[in-house]
Write an enzyme that holds these catalytic residues in place. Sequence first.
Site, PDB file in Angstrom:
ATOM      1  N   CYS A  80       1.257  -1.994  -4.173  1.00  0.00           N
ATOM      2  CA  CYS A  80       1.912  -1.408  -5.348  1.00  0.00           C
ATOM      3  C   CYS A  80       2.800  -2.442  -6.047  1.00  0.00           C
ATOM      4  O   CYS A  80       2.282  -3.346  -6.688  1.00  0.00           O
ATOM      5  CB  CYS A  80       2.654  -0.137  -4.952  1.00  0.00           C
ATOM      6  SG  CYS A  80       2.992   0.894  -6.388  1.00  0.00           S
ATOM      7  N   HIS A 173      -0.353   2.882  -1.475  1.00  0.00           N
ATOM      8  CA  HIS A 173       0.584   2.604  -0.377  1.00  0.00           C
ATOM      9  C   HIS A 173       0.017   3.042   0.977  1.00  0.00           C
ATOM     10  O   HIS A 173       0.411   4.102   1.477  1.00  0.00           O
ATOM     11  CB  HIS A 173       1.861   3.427  -0.577  1.00  0.00           C
ATOM     12  CG  HIS A 173       2.720   3.020  -1.713  1.00  0.00           C
ATOM     13  ND1 HIS A 173       3.677   2.045  -1.611  1.00  0.00           N
ATOM     14  CD2 HIS A 173       2.795   3.488  -2.983  1.00  0.00           C
ATOM     15  CE1 HIS A 173       4.314   1.926  -2.760  1.00  0.00           C
ATOM     16  NE2 HIS A 173       3.792   2.783  -3.616  1.00  0.00           N
ATOM     17  N   GLU A 175       0.988   2.162   3.705  1.00  0.00           N
ATOM     18  CA  GLU A 175       2.127   2.232   4.630  1.00  0.00           C
ATOM     19  C   GLU A 175       2.801   3.599   4.613  1.00  0.00           C
ATOM     20  O   GLU A 175       3.627   3.891   5.481  1.00  0.00           O
ATOM     21  CB  GLU A 175       3.132   1.110   4.318  1.00  0.00           C
ATOM     22  CG  GLU A 175       3.986   1.296   3.064  1.00  0.00           C
ATOM     23  CD  GLU A 175       3.288   0.898   1.755  1.00  0.00           C
ATOM     24  OE1 GLU A 175       2.041   0.781   1.735  1.00  0.00           O
ATOM     25  OE2 GLU A 175       3.998   0.737   0.740  1.00  0.00           O
TER      26      GLU A 175
HETATM   27  N1  GLN Z   1       6.380   1.085 -10.714  1.00  0.00           N
HETATM   28  C1  GLN Z   1       6.871   0.112  -9.784  1.00  0.00           C
HETATM   29  C2  GLN Z   1       7.022  -1.253 -10.436  1.00  0.00           C
HETATM   30  O1  GLN Z   1       6.655  -1.433 -11.550  1.00  0.00           O
HETATM   31  C3  GLN Z   1       5.963   0.014  -8.565  1.00  0.00           C
HETATM   32  C4  GLN Z   1       6.009   1.320  -7.816  1.00  0.00           C
HETATM   33  C5  GLN Z   1       5.754   1.256  -6.365  1.00  0.00           C
HETATM   34  O2  GLN Z   1       5.780   0.187  -5.716  1.00  0.00           O
HETATM   35  N2  GLN Z   1       5.554   2.411  -5.794  1.00  0.00           N
HETATM   36  O3  GLN Z   1       7.527  -2.132  -9.826  1.00  0.00           O
END
Ligand code: GLN
Length: 194
Positions: A80, A173, A175
């Site tokens: 992410c 994710h 995790e």
């Molecule tokens: N929206 C977040 C960002 O731009 C990432 C979100 C996440 O890691 N769950 O950093």
Amino acid sequence: MARVGILAIQGDFFEHRRLLESLGAEVREIRLAQELDEVDGLIIPGGESTTIVQLIDIFDMRDKLRERILVDGMPTWGTCAGMIVMAQKLADRRPDPLHLMNIEVSRNAFGRQVDSFETDLEIESLQGPAFRAVFIRAPAVDHIGEGVSVIASLADGRPVAVRQANMLATSFHPELTDDARMHAFFLSIVEQAA
Ligand code: GLN
């Protein structure tokens, strides 16, 4: 057993630690550039990518990260926000990513109403049932360049897991679930490289 570092300056590093340890990996939380020499692989967790990059630069870790990952080929997986940090290019003005993987990424790409959702994914190289993937204000991969392969896509064809040599990035994710198969897959890459 492989020693895996988790960049532990912001985000959900503890959840990665829990899954890696359940697989028997030796885990180090990384907060200083020189600690990167003590691990065979690295996870950049989910969290907030502008904060993570700001802290990387405040703690002067950018050059060492790029050297270990691009020059030494240390296996690295971003989830992410970690995917955003690893990108070559972002559709957004901020942050300035680490320019590691040949991908172009948009932050918060799945719209306000559905900025969190779960879906079942078929992921290349994972055996067994579909993987329940959790997306939280997730990034999308808009473009993949040379050397990058897609290992999972949404039903509409958008890539959400990509690999380039020893680097992996997922929009979701793993995790945050109890399914350790993605972590086991990453550990196999780390062990092969070590
Ligand atoms: N929206 C977040 C960002 O731009 C990432 C979100 C996440 O890691 N769950 O950093």
